[in-house]
Design a protein around this motif. Structure first.
Motif, PDB file in Angstrom:
ATOM      1  N   UNK A   1      -9.371  -4.623   8.226  1.00 31.09           N
ATOM      2  CA  UNK A   1      -9.267  -3.841   6.992  1.00 31.09           C
ATOM      3  C   UNK A   1      -8.851  -4.687   5.796  1.00 31.09           C
ATOM      4  N   UNK A   2      -9.003  -6.021   5.908  1.00 34.03           N
ATOM      5  CA  UNK A   2      -8.570  -6.880   4.805  1.00 34.03           C
ATOM      6  C   UNK A   2      -9.270  -8.235   4.868  1.00 34.03           C
ATOM      7  N   UNK A   3      -9.235  -8.911   3.721  1.00 32.45           N
ATOM      8  CA  UNK A   3      -9.683 -10.296   3.632  1.00 32.45           C
ATOM      9  C   UNK A   3      -8.446 -11.095   3.253  1.00 32.45           C
ATOM     10  N   UNK A   4      -8.186 -12.193   3.972  1.00 29.90           N
ATOM     11  CA  UNK A   4      -7.010 -13.018   3.689  1.00 29.90           C
ATOM     12  C   UNK A   4      -7.492 -14.352   3.131  1.00 29.90           C
TER      13      UNK A   4
ATOM     14  N   UNK B   1      -6.634 -20.134  -6.348  1.00 27.34           N
ATOM     15  CA  UNK B   1      -6.749 -18.751  -5.876  1.00 27.34           C
ATOM     16  C   UNK B   1      -7.523 -17.914  -6.880  1.00 27.34           C
ATOM     17  N   UNK B   2      -7.226 -18.091  -8.163  1.00 27.34           N
ATOM     18  CA  UNK B   2      -7.933 -17.355  -9.215  1.00 27.34           C
ATOM     19  C   UNK B   2      -9.413 -17.712  -9.212  1.00 27.34           C
TER      20      UNK B   2
ATOM     21  N   UNK C   1      -8.936  -4.304  -2.979  1.00 31.26           N
ATOM     22  CA  UNK C   1      -7.619  -3.979  -3.524  1.00 31.26           C
ATOM     23  C   UNK C   1      -6.782  -5.251  -3.421  1.00 31.26           C
ATOM     24  N   UNK C   2      -6.761  -6.028  -4.505  1.00 24.79           N
ATOM     25  CA  UNK C   2      -6.069  -7.314  -4.516  1.00 24.79           C
ATOM     26  C   UNK C   2      -4.562  -7.095  -4.532  1.00 24.79           C
ATOM     27  N   UNK C   3      -3.875  -7.580  -3.491  1.00 23.14           N
ATOM     28  CA  UNK C   3      -2.417  -7.494  -3.410  1.00 23.14           C
ATOM     29  C   UNK C   3      -1.821  -8.670  -4.183  1.00 23.14           C
TER      30      UNK C   3
ATOM     31  N   UNK D   1      -3.658 -11.265   0.237  1.00 20.25           N
ATOM     32  CA  UNK D   1      -4.330 -10.287   1.084  1.00 20.25           C
ATOM     33  C   UNK D   1      -5.120  -9.367   0.162  1.00 20.25           C
ATOM     34  N   UNK D   2      -6.401  -9.163   0.501  1.00 22.97           N
ATOM     35  CA  UNK D   2      -7.257  -8.251  -0.252  1.00 22.97           C
ATOM     36  C   UNK D   2      -7.594  -7.100   0.683  1.00 22.97           C
TER      37      UNK D   2
END
Length: 164
Positions: A46-49, A58-59, A80-82, A95-96
């Motif tokens: 449920x996420x992309x790390x 990162x940007x 949903x970018x954490x 974590x996205x």
């Protein structure tokens, strides 16, 4: 008289996401400014790390991810970018979360929007989807147009399935 219906869902094509992440990895490996950043992109359930060298890289990786997803017709609303967090060795991890399905409160909100605007259709919440039923196909088309116009404030990508 026949009744017609369709389901409103919020989903994404997982294979397209896998292909997008492959392209991002390839791009990051080839770009001069990102080549030595040891960037790792992992797809979980449920996420992309994303783990990389600094906030700046990162940007840049985020920008590449957004561009590749758009080219592959993936809505940016699924991401949903954490907030990024520091991990050992001067590295940054982000974590996205991947948004999939309609939450109960969002389904209630959409149901209320439809019921307030259009009286001729019935709306039922079914798990992570919304079933809209009506006697006229034109009424259902109006519901689709209404939900598409409200899609920005709902902040989820919507698909309309099982139109019968």
């Amino acid at each position: 008289m026949a009744t017609y219906s369709f389901d409103v869902v919020s989903d994404f094509d997982r294979q397209e996401l896998v292909n997008t992440l492959d392209q991002v990895r390839r791009d990051v490996g080839q770009r001069y400014d990102l080549k030595d950043s040891n960037t790792e992109i992992e797809l979980e359930e449920a996420a992309v790390v994303i783990t990389t060298a600094s906030d700046m890289t990162l940007q840049a990786v985020e920008d590449v991810l957004r561009a590749k997803a758009t080219k592959r017709n993936l809505s940016l609303k699924i991401f949903d970018f954490q907030t990024p967090e520091a991990v050992g060795g001067n590295r940054v991890k982000q974590v996205v979360q991947l948004k999939k399905g309609l939450s109960q409160e969002l389904a209630k909100k959409m149901s209320k929007i439809v019921r307030d605007e259009l009286k001729k259709v019935t709306v039922a919440i079914q798990g992570e989807s919304l079933r809209v039923t009506g006697k006229s196909k034109d009424d259902l088309q109006q519901v689709i147009q209404l939900l598409r116009s409200k899609e920005d404030e709902l902040d989820v990508p919507l698909q309309f399935e099982n139109y019968r």
